[in-house]
Each structure stands twice: as C-alpha cells, then as structure tokens.
Design an enzyme around this catalytic site. Structure first.
Site, PDB file in Angstrom:
ATOM      1  N   SER A  46       2.691  50.029  50.542  1.00  0.00           N
ATOM      2  CA  SER A  46       1.321  49.727  50.143  1.00  0.00           C
ATOM      3  C   SER A  46       1.267  48.576  49.138  1.00  0.00           C
ATOM      4  CB  SER A  46       0.727  50.982  49.509  1.00  0.00           C
ATOM      5  OG  SER A  46      -0.413  50.657  48.764  1.00  0.00           O
ATOM      6  N   TYR A  50       0.782  57.487  43.312  1.00  0.00           N
ATOM      7  CA  TYR A  50       0.793  57.065  44.719  1.00  0.00           C
ATOM      8  C   TYR A  50       1.695  55.837  44.870  1.00  0.00           C
ATOM      9  CZ  TYR A  50      -0.838  54.777  48.994  1.00  0.00           C
ATOM     10  OH  TYR A  50      -0.900  54.144  50.217  1.00  0.00           O
TER      11      TYR A  50
HETATM   12  N1  LIG Z   1      -5.653  52.578  54.738  1.00  0.00           N
HETATM   13  C1  LIG Z   1      -5.183  51.738  53.838  1.00  0.00           C
HETATM   14  O1  LIG Z   1      -5.908  50.878  53.300  1.00  0.00           O
HETATM   15  C2  LIG Z   1      -3.734  51.776  53.431  1.00  0.00           C
HETATM   16  C3  LIG Z   1      -3.278  50.809  52.486  1.00  0.00           C
HETATM   17  C4  LIG Z   1      -1.942  50.848  52.119  1.00  0.00           C
HETATM   18  C5  LIG Z   1      -1.087  51.778  52.660  1.00  0.00           C
HETATM   19  N2  LIG Z   1      -1.546  52.701  53.547  1.00  0.00           N
HETATM   20  C6  LIG Z   1      -0.603  53.663  54.097  1.00  0.00           C
HETATM   21  O2  LIG Z   1      -0.715  53.647  55.506  1.00  0.00           O
HETATM   22  C7  LIG Z   1      -0.454  54.947  56.024  1.00  0.00           C
HETATM   23  C8  LIG Z   1      -1.621  55.411  56.894  1.00  0.00           C
HETATM   24  O3  LIG Z   1      -2.796  55.392  56.093  1.00  0.00           O
HETATM   25  P1  LIG Z   1      -4.221  55.855  56.632  1.00  0.00           P
HETATM   26  O4  LIG Z   1      -5.229  55.010  55.957  1.00  0.00           O
HETATM   27  O5  LIG Z   1      -4.182  55.963  58.093  1.00  0.00           O
HETATM   28  O6  LIG Z   1      -4.287  57.294  55.960  1.00  0.00           O
HETATM   29  P2  LIG Z   1      -4.747  58.718  56.577  1.00  0.00           P
HETATM   30  O7  LIG Z   1      -4.829  59.642  55.421  1.00  0.00           O
HETATM   31  O8  LIG Z   1      -5.951  58.535  57.421  1.00  0.00           O
HETATM   32  O9  LIG Z   1      -3.520  59.102  57.511  1.00  0.00           O
HETATM   33  C9  LIG Z   1      -2.364  59.763  57.053  1.00  0.00           C
HETATM   34  C10 LIG Z   1      -2.183  61.007  57.891  1.00  0.00           C
HETATM   35  O10 LIG Z   1      -0.969  61.632  57.483  1.00  0.00           O
HETATM   36  C11 LIG Z   1      -1.168  63.043  57.533  1.00  0.00           C
HETATM   37  N3  LIG Z   1      -0.209  63.654  56.597  1.00  0.00           N
HETATM   38  C12 LIG Z   1      -0.250  63.585  55.240  1.00  0.00           C
HETATM   39  N4  LIG Z   1       0.790  64.270  54.722  1.00  0.00           N
HETATM   40  C13 LIG Z   1       1.501  64.747  55.755  1.00  0.00           C
HETATM   41  C14 LIG Z   1       2.680  65.535  55.864  1.00  0.00           C
HETATM   42  N5  LIG Z   1       3.314  65.949  54.778  1.00  0.00           N
HETATM   43  N6  LIG Z   1       3.140  65.861  57.093  1.00  0.00           N
HETATM   44  C15 LIG Z   1       2.478  65.449  58.215  1.00  0.00           C
HETATM   45  N7  LIG Z   1       1.344  64.712  58.170  1.00  0.00           N
HETATM   46  C16 LIG Z   1       0.870  64.361  56.964  1.00  0.00           C
HETATM   47  C17 LIG Z   1      -2.619  63.275  57.142  1.00  0.00           C
HETATM   48  O11 LIG Z   1      -3.138  64.470  57.665  1.00  0.00           O
HETATM   49  C18 LIG Z   1      -3.304  62.032  57.718  1.00  0.00           C
HETATM   50  O12 LIG Z   1      -3.913  62.316  58.965  1.00  0.00           O
HETATM   51  C19 LIG Z   1      -0.214  55.835  54.813  1.00  0.00           C
HETATM   52  O13 LIG Z   1       1.185  55.896  54.605  1.00  0.00           O
HETATM   53  C20 LIG Z   1      -0.873  55.093  53.687  1.00  0.00           C
HETATM   54  O14 LIG Z   1      -0.300  55.410  52.449  1.00  0.00           O
HETATM   55  C21 LIG Z   1      -2.863  52.723  53.950  1.00  0.00           C
END
Ligand SMILES: NC(=O)c1ccc[n+]([C@@H]2O[C@H](COP(=O)([O-])OP(=O)(O)OC[C@H]3O[C@@H](n4cnc5c(N)ncnc54)[C@H](O)[C@@H]3O)[C@@H](O)[C@H]2O)c1
Length: 335
Positions: free
Chosen positions: A142, A167
């Site tokens: 991230s 985080y």
């Molecule tokens: N959306 C953004 O702007 C952004 C920015 C930087 C990084 N990220 C990273 O990208 C990835 C996806 O992000 P997103 O926006 O789709 O988030 P999101 O929360 O929509 O998706 C993450 C999914 O992981 C699942 N999850 C969480 N913990 C878990 C576990 N222990 N076991 C199994 N499943 C689990 C959740 O139920 C969720 O559906 C994440 O790693 C997030 O940290 C996202």
C-alpha cells in the site's frame, strides 16, 4: 491457461481481478473469509456477479457462470489446518494475495485483526507456497507505507521505515517477509503498492463511496485536514490491468523479488475530487471541516516509471471518467 489462487476474492479489487482473469480464460480459485468490516451483502453480491450464489464455510463452490473455471471457498487465511488442504487439492501456478484487513482509521481501534489477517495470514500463505512448491506470488502492499514522506512523487527507493498507522506497519512487514521467503526458498515475488483505488463495487469505507452516498442523500460530508489533502486516485480497471500483467508475465528483472508502485501518477486535491462528484450528481456537498485524523497522510503520489518500464503499464482513466462510472454503478446498485 494458469491456475491462480486469488485471496480477498469477495473484496473490491479481488472481485474485479477474478473477473478479468476468468475472462482471459484462466482457472481461478477465489478465497475470502467474507468478514463484516463492511457490508457482507456487498461482498456476497460481488460473488453473485461471478456466478457464486451461496457460500459455505470451508467448502469449495463452483460458479454457475464460469463452472469449474471459478471456484470459491470461504476461509480464513489464519486457518492453519484448512489452508494447506487447498494447496493439496490444486496445483497453483500463481498466488495473488489481496486479502487483508484494510483501512487506516480502523487500525487505530482494532489493531489485533491487522496482525491476524495481514501478518499471520500472510505467513500461512508463504508457508503453504513453500511446502507445495508454488513458485510465484503477487501481493498487495500500500501507498500508506510511505507515511509522511514529503518528497514527491513517492519512489520505491524512498525510505519507508516510519509507518504512521498499524495498517501501514503490517504492509511494510509483508514486504520484509516476502523478501525473506523469496531469498530463502527461491520464490518469485512481486509486491505492488496500490494508491487509493476507486470504481464500481467500491468499498463503503472509502471517500469515493462515503462522499457520493452523503451528497446524494443531502447529508453532510466530513472533510479532514480542512480539505488540504491530495490523493493519487487510481481507477480499479487500471489497477487490475497492472495486477494481471504481473501475474501472467514473467518477471523482467534478474531478481526474484521486486516491488512497484501502481497508481495513476497524478494526484488530485480532495476539494477537486468533491467538485467532480458534485458535477456528476448535480448536487452541492455540505462540507464539514475537521482536523487531520491520526494515521492519515496529507498526500500520496506514485512514481510509476519502473512499473511502466517493466510491465508496459499505462493507466488511462482520469478522475472525471472514473467518477462517472462510480456514480452510475452506485445509482444502479443502491437507488
Ligand atoms: N482499495 C485501496 O485503495 C487499496 C489501497 C492500498 C492497498 N490496498 C490493498 O489491496 C488489497 C485489496 O483491497 P480492497 O480495497 O479490495 O479491500 P477489501 O476489504 O474490499 O478486500 C479484502 C478482502 O479480504 C478479505 N479478508 C480480510 N481478512 C481476511 C482473512 N484473514 N482471510 C481471508 N479473507 C480475508 C475481506 O473479507 C475482504 O473481502 C488489500 O490487501 C488492501 O490492503 C487497497
């Protein structure tokens, strides 16, 4: 055709990635624990879009739309008994780890879940890959690892030793753990630092969703740091395009381990972002100004030159086009 494990498949980015990989003809196994951090219904509806009507804890379900090309399992990454069984059953060519406890502000109140999902869960995945000789991992890091970096744009060579939220600290830990496993066990690993991703089926805890929702309902929006924030907003299709390239193409560098920024490369001021939503919705936001929140950073801006060079990455959705797509989806889904 590759067999790919996508974790976080019911999540915002994971859902879009699964769809893309399936449309390209690959076999995808999606995993998610469908936690209640935000609307479980939204997660289930994303799965429905992929042809998965019902989910059962710990059981693989095949998609109605993609049949056995897409199978989904509701499972926790922390589950040390069941996760290895999945690796026994499938011969994965690549693992893409998007599952994580996301959100900066929530990590102030709920630190434990970040360590469980993002560190323990990530370790379990690395261990399964090592034991089952799966050679390639792509994982989400991230932009939050840059903390209060004042030099812009952010480059992967910048120091990221001062994360200002738990985080961010867990994401930085992932980068270190990934490096160690690639070094010790000859795994090919690509880390991707995502920059504020938005678009249809987006997360209800993020600004794009919160602002649109409040503006359409004539409710006030909370604007932090008195609006003096800017973000490198990146449209989800552009992110997915980049992620699928890292999954499907060979690593261009000689090194087993690489790390890239994946963002739009053009920061947008928060107040301009709000203006774009106002223009599309035809409504005026009721802005309530608040000071900076703990853990939040003032600006993000990705230097994506390495990713462009190595993977021919070219994001092509500007904020106006992206906001139109989001608002269209929001209206269709909620109104
Ligand atoms: N959306 C953004 O702007 C952004 C920015 C930087 C990084 N990220 C990273 O990208 C990835 C996806 O992000 P997103 O926006 O789709 O988030 P999101 O929360 O929509 O998706 C993450 C999914 O992981 C699942 N999850 C969480 N913990 C878990 C576990 N222990 N076991 C199994 N499943 C689990 C959740 O139920 C969720 O559906 C994440 O790693 C997030 O940290 C996202």
């Amino acid at each position: 055709m590759k067999t790919i494990l996508v974790t976080g498949a019911a999540g915002f980015i994971g859902f879009h990635l699964c769809k893309k990989l399936l449309d390209l003809g690959h076999k995808v196994i999606g995993l998610d624990n469908i936690n209640g951090y935000y609307s479980v219904q939204l997660k289930l509806d994303r799965l429905k879009e992929l042809g998965v009507e019902e989910v059962f804890e710990g059981h693989l379900v095949s998609s109605h739309t993609y049949e056995d090309k897409f199978q989904f399992i509701k499972l926790n990454l922390e589950n040390r008994n069941e996760l290895p069984r999945l690796f026994e059953k499938f011969d994965f060519n690549v693992v893409c780890n998007l599952a994580a406890q996301a959100g900066v502000r929530y990590s102030i109140e709920n630190p434990e879940v970040y360590v469980d999902s993002n560190i323990v869960g990530f370790l379990n995945l690395l261990e399964c890959m090592r034991q089952h000789k799966v050679k390639k991992l792509v994982y989400a890091s991230s932009s939050s690892v840059y903390g209060n970096n004042s030099k812009v744009p952010f480059e992967t060579s910048d120091s990221v030793d001062q994360p200002i939220s738990l985080y961010a600290a867990t994401k930085k830990s992932n980068e270190l753990m990934a490096y160690t496993y690639s070094h010790l066990y000859d795994l090919q690993i690509i880390g991707l630092r995502f920059f504020t991703v938005y678009g249809p089926w987006g997360r209800p805890d993020m600004a794009m969703f919160l602002f649109t929702d409040a503006i359409l309902k004539n409710k006030p929006i909370k604007v932090f740091n008195n609006g003096n924030l800017s973000r490198d907003f990146t449209y989800v299709d552009d992110i997915v395009e980049g992620v699928q390239k890292t999954i499907l193409q060979n690593q261009p560098s000689q090194n087993n381990y690489s790390l890239y920024n994946i963002g739009n490369g053009s920061p947008v001021k928060l107040l301009d972002f709000i203006k774009a939503i106002e223009t599309i919705t035809g409504k005026t936001a009721k802005k309530q100004m608040f000071p900076m929140q703990p853990g939040d950073v003032a600006q993000t801006w990705a230097d994506t030159s390495d990713f462009k060079k190595d993977f021919n990455y070219e994001p092509n959705t500007d904020i106006k086009k992206g906001v139109v797509s989001f608002v269209e989806w929001y209206r269709k889904y909620y109104l």
